[in-house]
Design a protein around this motif. Structure first.
Motif, PDB file in Angstrom:
ATOM      1  N   LYS A 157       0.841  -1.207   0.000  1.00  0.00           N
ATOM      2  CA  LYS A 157       0.000   0.000   0.000  1.00  0.00           C
ATOM      3  C   LYS A 157       0.877   1.257   0.000  1.00  0.00           C
ATOM      4  O   LYS A 157       0.644   2.210  -0.760  1.00  0.00           O
ATOM      5  CB  LYS A 157      -0.909  -0.004   1.222  1.00  0.00           C
ATOM      6  CG  LYS A 157      -1.849   1.188   1.293  1.00  0.00           C
ATOM      7  CD  LYS A 157      -2.662   1.196   2.582  1.00  0.00           C
ATOM      8  CE  LYS A 157      -3.683   0.072   2.602  1.00  0.00           C
ATOM      9  NZ  LYS A 157      -4.574   0.180   3.798  1.00  0.00           N
ATOM     10  N   TRP A 161       1.409   4.348  -2.866  1.00  0.00           N
ATOM     11  CA  TRP A 161       1.352   5.792  -2.607  1.00  0.00           C
ATOM     12  C   TRP A 161       2.554   6.491  -3.231  1.00  0.00           C
ATOM     13  O   TRP A 161       2.428   7.564  -3.830  1.00  0.00           O
ATOM     14  CB  TRP A 161       1.331   6.067  -1.101  1.00  0.00           C
ATOM     15  CG  TRP A 161       0.065   5.646  -0.421  1.00  0.00           C
ATOM     16  CD1 TRP A 161      -1.156   5.463  -0.992  1.00  0.00           C
ATOM     17  CD2 TRP A 161      -0.105   5.347   0.970  1.00  0.00           C
ATOM     18  NE1 TRP A 161      -2.075   5.072  -0.049  1.00  0.00           N
ATOM     19  CE2 TRP A 161      -1.472   4.998   1.157  1.00  0.00           C
ATOM     20  CE3 TRP A 161       0.742   5.348   2.072  1.00  0.00           C
ATOM     21  CZ2 TRP A 161      -1.987   4.650   2.408  1.00  0.00           C
ATOM     22  CZ3 TRP A 161       0.234   5.001   3.319  1.00  0.00           C
ATOM     23  CH2 TRP A 161      -1.119   4.657   3.478  1.00  0.00           C
ATOM     24  N   TYR A 162       3.739   5.888  -3.093  1.00  0.00           N
ATOM     25  CA  TYR A 162       4.947   6.494  -3.657  1.00  0.00           C
ATOM     26  C   TYR A 162       4.909   6.479  -5.182  1.00  0.00           C
ATOM     27  O   TYR A 162       5.325   7.452  -5.829  1.00  0.00           O
ATOM     28  CB  TYR A 162       6.199   5.786  -3.128  1.00  0.00           C
ATOM     29  CG  TYR A 162       6.649   6.345  -1.795  1.00  0.00           C
ATOM     30  CD1 TYR A 162       7.712   7.237  -1.718  1.00  0.00           C
ATOM     31  CD2 TYR A 162       6.005   5.999  -0.606  1.00  0.00           C
ATOM     32  CE1 TYR A 162       8.122   7.778  -0.515  1.00  0.00           C
ATOM     33  CE2 TYR A 162       6.396   6.522   0.600  1.00  0.00           C
ATOM     34  CZ  TYR A 162       7.455   7.414   0.649  1.00  0.00           C
ATOM     35  OH  TYR A 162       7.846   7.954   1.853  1.00  0.00           O
ATOM     36  N   ASP A 213       2.196   6.568  -7.059  1.00  0.00           N
ATOM     37  CA  ASP A 213       1.215   7.576  -7.468  1.00  0.00           C
ATOM     38  C   ASP A 213       1.804   8.981  -7.374  1.00  0.00           C
ATOM     39  O   ASP A 213       1.595   9.820  -8.263  1.00  0.00           O
ATOM     40  CB  ASP A 213      -0.040   7.476  -6.592  1.00  0.00           C
ATOM     41  CG  ASP A 213      -0.863   6.235  -6.889  1.00  0.00           C
ATOM     42  OD1 ASP A 213      -0.665   5.628  -7.959  1.00  0.00           O
ATOM     43  OD2 ASP A 213      -1.702   5.865  -6.038  1.00  0.00           O
ATOM     44  N   SER A 214       2.530   9.250  -6.296  1.00  0.00           N
ATOM     45  CA  SER A 214       3.106  10.582  -6.102  1.00  0.00           C
ATOM     46  C   SER A 214       4.187  10.864  -7.130  1.00  0.00           C
ATOM     47  O   SER A 214       4.279  11.978  -7.663  1.00  0.00           O
ATOM     48  CB  SER A 214       3.675  10.706  -4.681  1.00  0.00           C
ATOM     49  OG  SER A 214       2.642  10.596  -3.724  1.00  0.00           O
ATOM     50  N   ARG A 241      -1.681  12.405   1.078  1.00  0.00           N
ATOM     51  CA  ARG A 241      -1.673  11.002   0.666  1.00  0.00           C
ATOM     52  C   ARG A 241      -0.717  10.180   1.530  1.00  0.00           C
ATOM     53  O   ARG A 241      -0.977   9.014   1.841  1.00  0.00           O
ATOM     54  CB  ARG A 241      -1.263  10.903  -0.804  1.00  0.00           C
ATOM     55  CG  ARG A 241      -1.123   9.463  -1.303  1.00  0.00           C
ATOM     56  CD  ARG A 241      -0.554   9.461  -2.724  1.00  0.00           C
ATOM     57  NE  ARG A 241      -1.508  10.003  -3.687  1.00  0.00           N
ATOM     58  CZ  ARG A 241      -1.180  10.663  -4.793  1.00  0.00           C
ATOM     59  NH1 ARG A 241       0.100  10.875  -5.072  1.00  0.00           N
ATOM     60  NH2 ARG A 241      -2.110  11.108  -5.613  1.00  0.00           N
ATOM     61  N   HIS A 242       0.386  10.788   1.949  1.00  0.00           N
ATOM     62  CA  HIS A 242       1.419  10.071   2.693  1.00  0.00           C
ATOM     63  C   HIS A 242       1.284  10.227   4.213  1.00  0.00           C
ATOM     64  O   HIS A 242       2.201   9.836   4.947  1.00  0.00           O
ATOM     65  CB  HIS A 242       2.806  10.545   2.248  1.00  0.00           C
ATOM     66  CG  HIS A 242       3.166  10.129   0.857  1.00  0.00           C
ATOM     67  ND1 HIS A 242       4.157   9.216   0.571  1.00  0.00           N
ATOM     68  CD2 HIS A 242       2.640  10.483  -0.344  1.00  0.00           C
ATOM     69  CE1 HIS A 242       4.243   9.040  -0.734  1.00  0.00           C
ATOM     70  NE2 HIS A 242       3.332   9.806  -1.313  1.00  0.00           N
TER      71      HIS A 242
END
Length: 349
Positions: free
Chosen positions: A84, A88-89, A91-92, A121-122
Motif C-alpha cells: 500500500k 502511494w509512492y 502515485d506521487s 496522501r502520505h
C-alpha cells in the motif's frame, strides 16, 4: 482482457524505467539556515524558484524510496501494508513527473495544490509501515537490515514533508510572529516542553486515571530557531515513555509517584533537553534493542492510526508501537542533533 493487462504491464514497466532514471540522480540537501534565509522574503519570485526546485527534487527523493520498497529483505516488500505504501509512492512520483514545467505563478499555485495533496496522501506512511514490520516479526527476528532501511526511509520522509510543508506555509498571507514557514525563529524550548508534557499527561490520565507530575527546569526566556512540530514530537514521546514507566512502577505502591524532570540547557554548540524519571530503567540486555523497529518494552500491539503526520494522533496509545524512539532519533538527527538514552536499571533514566 488480455490487451488491457498487457497495456497495464507496459505502463508499469515504463513507470519503473522513469523511477530508475530519477533514482540515480543526486538529491540536494537543504539546511535549516538556508530555509530560514530563503523563506524570510516569500516574494512571487522566491515562491516560483522554490516550486521549480521541488519539481526537480521531489521525484528524485520519492523515486529512491520507491526503488527500495520493491526489494526489501526478508519478504517485507510483499507485506500488504508495505505494498500500500509503495503504491502511494508510485502515485506521487507519477503526479510529479507528469506535471508540466513551472513557468509562472499560475503554474506555481497549481503545483502547490498538488504537493499538498501528495503530503496528505502520505499521512499514514509511518503507522502503515509499522503494521508491515510487525507482521514480519512472525517471519524474521533479524532486525539489522530492516532497521537500516527504515532509518533511511523515515529520514527521507521527514525531509520530503519538511520541504513540502515549508513551501506550502510560505503562502500564508498572515504568518504568526517569528515564523518562516514551518520554522519558528525564536522558539522557546520551555514552552514546547510544557505543552508536550501536558499532552502526554492527558494521555496518561486517559490510560491510567492519573498521571505523575512533570517538572521543567530552564530559562523561559531562552529561544532558538527550530521546527516546533519536530521538537514537540520528540519531547512528547520521551515524556510519554517516562510517564508510562513511572505509572506502571508505582500504580500498586503506597508511595506517591515521583515526578518526571525535564532540564533544558543552552550550550555554546548545542541545545540539550534531558528527560529523566524513576521508572525503573531499562535492563542492559534491552538497551541495544530500543532503537530497533521490531522492539517495544510495552505490552500493546500496533494499532491502526488515523491522520498520522508527525507521529502524534488522537488514537495514539501510551506505548507499544515499537517506533517511537527510533523515529524521534531521526527527527533529532535531521538538523544535526541526536537522541541518547542512558539507563540505570532499578532506578530510571
Amino acid at each position: 482482457m488480455e490487451v488491457n493487462i498487457t497495456k497495464a504491464l507496459s505502463v508499469c514497466k515504463s513507470l519503473m524505467k522513469d523511477i530508475e532514471k530519477w533514482g540515480c540522480l543526486k538529491q540536494t540537501g537543504v539546511s535549516l539556515r538556508y530555509m530560514m534565509e530563503f523563506g524570510s522574503a516569500p516574494t512571487h519570485k522566491n515562491l516560483l524558484i522554490s516550486a521549480q526546485f521541488l519539481h526537480k527534487e521531489l521525484p528524485i527523493r520519492i523515486a529512491r524510496r520507491a526503488i527500495e520498497l520493491h526489494s526489501l529483505p526478508h519478504g517485507l516488500s510483499l507485506m500488504p501494508p508495505v505494498l500500500k505504501v509503495r503504491d502511494w509512492y508510485l502515485d506521487s512520483f507519477r503526479d510529479l513527473i507528469s506535471f508540466p514545467e513551472i513557468k509562472n505563478m499560475d503554474d506555481e499555485k497549481e503545483f502547490t495544490e498538488m504537493i499538498k495533496a501528495i503530503k496528505v496522501r502520505h499521512n499514514n506512511v509511518v503507522p502503515t509501515m509499522a503494521l508491515g514490520v510487525q507482521q514480519l516479526k512472525i517471519i524474521s527476528e533479524d532486525p539489522d537490515k530492516i532497521d537500516e532501511f527504515l532509518d533511511r526511509f523515515y529520514m527521507s520522509r521527514i525531509g520530503i514533508r519538511m520541504l513540502i510543508g515549508q513551501h506550502v506555509e510560505l503562502h500564508n498571507p498572515n504568518p504568526p510572529p517569528n515564523r518562516v514557514g514551518y520554522i519558528h525563529t525564536k522558539l522557546s524550548p520551555v514552552n514546547v516542553a510544557r505543552n508536550a508534557s501536558e499532552d502526554a499527561r492527558s494521555m496518561c490520565y486517559r490510560e491510567y486515571g492519573t498521571a505523575p507530575d512533570v517538572n521543567i527546569y530552564g530559562d523561559p526566556d531562552f529561544t532558538f530557531p527550530y521546527v516546533p512540530a519536530h521538537l514537540h514530537l520528540m519531547v512528547f514521546e520521551l515524556v510519554k515513555n517516562s510517564l508510562r514507566a513511572v505509572q506502571e512502577r508505582f500504580m500498586d505502591s503506597d508511595k506517591i509517584a515521583p515526578p518526571i524532570r525535564i532540564i533544558i540547557a543552552d550550550g555554546i554548540e548545542d541545545v540539550t533537553i534531558k528527560v529523566s524519571d524513576e521508572g525503573g530503567g531499562i535492563p542492559r540486555s534491552g538497551l541495544s534493542k530500543i532503537f530497533t523497529y521490531l522492539y517495544s518494552t510495552a505490552r500493546n500491539s500496533v494499532d491502526e492510526y488515523e491522520n498520522c503526520d508527525l507521529g502524534i494522533t488522537s488514537n495514539v496509545t501510551m506505548a507499544g508501537n515499537g517506533y517511537g524512539l527510533p523515529i524521534c532519533r531521526l527527527y533529532a538527527r535531521y538538523f544535526g542533533g541526536d537522541l541518547q538514552v542512558i539507563s540505570m536499571e532499578g532506578y530510571g533514566k
